[in-house]
Design a protein around this motif. Structure first.
Motif, PDB file in Angstrom:
ATOM      1  N   SER A   1       0.843  -1.191   0.000  1.00  0.00           N
ATOM      2  CA  SER A   1       0.000   0.000   0.000  1.00  0.00           C
ATOM      3  C   SER A   1       0.878   1.240   0.000  1.00  0.00           C
ATOM      4  O   SER A   1       2.076   1.178   0.296  1.00  0.00           O
ATOM      5  CB  SER A   1      -0.906   0.005   1.236  1.00  0.00           C
ATOM      6  N   ASP A   2       0.256   2.351  -0.337  1.00  0.00           N
ATOM      7  CA  ASP A   2       0.891   3.656  -0.222  1.00  0.00           C
ATOM      8  C   ASP A   2       2.282   3.685  -0.850  1.00  0.00           C
ATOM      9  O   ASP A   2       3.243   4.123  -0.240  1.00  0.00           O
ATOM     10  CB  ASP A   2       0.920   4.088   1.249  1.00  0.00           C
ATOM     11  N   THR A   3       2.340   3.245  -2.107  1.00  0.00           N
ATOM     12  CA  THR A   3       3.603   3.262  -2.837  1.00  0.00           C
ATOM     13  C   THR A   3       3.950   4.664  -3.324  1.00  0.00           C
ATOM     14  O   THR A   3       5.125   4.966  -3.504  1.00  0.00           O
ATOM     15  CB  THR A   3       3.542   2.297  -4.033  1.00  0.00           C
ATOM     16  N   HIS A   4       2.963   5.504  -3.539  1.00  0.00           N
ATOM     17  CA  HIS A   4       3.178   6.902  -3.940  1.00  0.00           C
ATOM     18  C   HIS A   4       4.197   7.021  -5.078  1.00  0.00           C
ATOM     19  O   HIS A   4       5.113   7.835  -5.030  1.00  0.00           O
ATOM     20  CB  HIS A   4       3.587   7.752  -2.738  1.00  0.00           C
ATOM     21  N   GLY A   5       4.041   6.151  -6.085  1.00  0.00           N
ATOM     22  CA  GLY A   5       4.877   6.219  -7.284  1.00  0.00           C
ATOM     23  C   GLY A   5       6.201   5.480  -7.199  1.00  0.00           C
ATOM     24  O   GLY A   5       6.956   5.470  -8.164  1.00  0.00           O
ATOM     25  N   LEU A   6       6.487   4.841  -6.073  1.00  0.00           N
ATOM     26  CA  LEU A   6       7.786   4.195  -5.870  1.00  0.00           C
ATOM     27  C   LEU A   6       7.624   2.686  -5.658  1.00  0.00           C
ATOM     28  O   LEU A   6       6.910   2.262  -4.747  1.00  0.00           O
ATOM     29  CB  LEU A   6       8.484   4.803  -4.648  1.00  0.00           C
ATOM     30  N   VAL A   7       8.283   1.895  -6.503  1.00  0.00           N
ATOM     31  CA  VAL A   7       8.334   0.439  -6.293  1.00  0.00           C
ATOM     32  C   VAL A   7       9.785   0.105  -5.939  1.00  0.00           C
ATOM     33  O   VAL A   7      10.654   0.056  -6.801  1.00  0.00           O
ATOM     34  CB  VAL A   7       7.882  -0.349  -7.540  1.00  0.00           C
ATOM     35  N   ARG A   8      10.034  -0.088  -4.683  1.00  0.00           N
ATOM     36  CA  ARG A   8      11.387  -0.374  -4.200  1.00  0.00           C
ATOM     37  C   ARG A   8      11.811  -1.784  -4.581  1.00  0.00           C
ATOM     38  O   ARG A   8      10.990  -2.710  -4.577  1.00  0.00           O
ATOM     39  CB  ARG A   8      11.443  -0.252  -2.679  1.00  0.00           C
TER      40      ARG A   8
ATOM     41  N   ILE B   1      -1.434   4.651  -5.109  1.00  0.00           N
ATOM     42  CA  ILE B   1      -0.515   4.104  -6.110  1.00  0.00           C
ATOM     43  C   ILE B   1       0.309   5.260  -6.674  1.00  0.00           C
ATOM     44  O   ILE B   1       1.507   5.160  -6.816  1.00  0.00           O
ATOM     45  CB  ILE B   1      -1.343   3.444  -7.246  1.00  0.00           C
ATOM     46  N   HIS B   2      -0.389   6.327  -7.019  1.00  0.00           N
ATOM     47  CA  HIS B   2       0.155   7.595  -7.487  1.00  0.00           C
ATOM     48  C   HIS B   2       0.537   7.603  -8.965  1.00  0.00           C
ATOM     49  O   HIS B   2       0.394   8.611  -9.625  1.00  0.00           O
ATOM     50  CB  HIS B   2       1.344   8.031  -6.623  1.00  0.00           C
TER      51      HIS B   2
ATOM     52  N   ARG C   1      -5.359  10.218  -8.519  1.00  0.00           N
ATOM     53  CA  ARG C   1      -6.203  11.141  -9.273  1.00  0.00           C
ATOM     54  C   ARG C   1      -5.882  11.057 -10.754  1.00  0.00           C
ATOM     55  O   ARG C   1      -4.822  10.587 -11.137  1.00  0.00           O
ATOM     56  CB  ARG C   1      -5.964  12.562  -8.777  1.00  0.00           C
ATOM     57  N   GLY C   2      -6.792  11.544 -11.566  1.00  0.00           N
ATOM     58  CA  GLY C   2      -6.579  11.560 -13.000  1.00  0.00           C
ATOM     59  C   GLY C   2      -7.395  10.481 -13.678  1.00  0.00           C
ATOM     60  O   GLY C   2      -8.011   9.621 -13.036  1.00  0.00           O
TER      61      GLY C   2
ATOM     62  N   ALA D   1       4.945   1.189   1.464  1.00  0.00           N
ATOM     63  CA  ALA D   1       6.129   0.691   0.758  1.00  0.00           C
ATOM     64  C   ALA D   1       6.773   1.799  -0.062  1.00  0.00           C
ATOM     65  O   ALA D   1       7.769   1.577  -0.741  1.00  0.00           O
ATOM     66  CB  ALA D   1       5.753  -0.480  -0.142  1.00  0.00           C
ATOM     67  N   GLY D   2       6.217   2.990  -0.007  1.00  0.00           N
ATOM     68  CA  GLY D   2       6.712   4.110  -0.802  1.00  0.00           C
ATOM     69  C   GLY D   2       7.727   4.946  -0.037  1.00  0.00           C
ATOM     70  O   GLY D   2       8.420   4.444   0.841  1.00  0.00           O
ATOM     71  N   PRO D   3       7.784   6.225  -0.354  1.00  0.00           N
ATOM     72  CA  PRO D   3       8.726   7.112   0.334  1.00  0.00           C
ATOM     73  C   PRO D   3       8.462   7.115   1.847  1.00  0.00           C
ATOM     74  O   PRO D   3       7.314   7.106   2.281  1.00  0.00           O
ATOM     75  CB  PRO D   3       8.430   8.485  -0.270  1.00  0.00           C
ATOM     76  N   ARG D   4       9.546   7.112   2.616  1.00  0.00           N
ATOM     77  CA  ARG D   4       9.415   7.095   4.079  1.00  0.00           C
ATOM     78  C   ARG D   4       8.659   8.339   4.539  1.00  0.00           C
ATOM     79  O   ARG D   4       8.859   9.439   4.037  1.00  0.00           O
ATOM     80  CB  ARG D   4      10.785   7.057   4.737  1.00  0.00           C
ATOM     81  N   ARG D   5       7.788   8.137   5.514  1.00  0.00           N
ATOM     82  CA  ARG D   5       7.005   9.228   6.074  1.00  0.00           C
ATOM     83  C   ARG D   5       7.262   9.279   7.577  1.00  0.00           C
ATOM     84  O   ARG D   5       7.070   8.271   8.271  1.00  0.00           O
ATOM     85  CB  ARG D   5       5.523   8.983   5.787  1.00  0.00           C
TER      86      ARG D   5
END
Length: 157
Positions: free
Chosen positions: A12-19, A38-39, A62-63, A127-131
């Protein structure tokens, strides 16, 4: 008679990043569930190279590409029924009365596995950018018959 076993990847919450660490952790799963944010549609392209993907839309998706993604979904693996939605606070049903074994969410970026009223609630974290200081993680479900075990996999990110 043999009982079918499933290994289901949770992200979840990859925000455009697949590590790469997430890819390694999800490799070998029979199916992947993505709980939104997903972003970028390319995230799904990358995940689908590993296994079939079921995905729901998050609040940051979005989009035009995101409009085709449902807000919630239901999947079944053998005898286990899973309800998938991005934000647990938007839950609009009684999971036990509805017959679900697992409720999977994202949104908070906080990994969590807990059983409530006989239903397993799982948030694999982000799994995305650290928050903040939250861990970067994915999860997995191990399903045998009607039994489900969940675990969080913290990634070295």
């Amino acid at each position: 008679m043999t009982t079918t076993q499933f290994r289901i990847g949770l992200i979840s919450d990859t925000h455009g990043l697949v590590r790469e660490e997430a890819v390694a952790a999800l490799k070998g799963c029979q199916h992947i569930l993505h709980a939104g944010d997903i972003h970028e549609p390319d995230v799904l392209v990358k995940l689908r190279k590993l296994a079939p993907v079921t995905v729901v839309r998050g609040n940051n998706d979005r989009g035009a590409w995101a409009k085709a993604i449902p807000v919630y979904d239901v999947v079944e693996f053998g005898q286990v029924s899973i309800y998938l939605r991005h934000d647990e606070l938007e839950l609009d049903l009684d999971p036990r009365a509805a017959g679900f074994h697992v409720m999977m969410f994202g949104h908070s970026h906080k990994p969590r596995v807990e059983t409530r009223d006989g239903v397993l609630f799982v948030n694999p974290g982000s799994a995305g950018p650290r928050r903040f200081k939250l861990p970067v993680a994915v999860g997995e479900l191990l399903i045998t018959g009607d039994q489900v075990e969940a675990r969080i996999v913290t990634l070295a990110a």
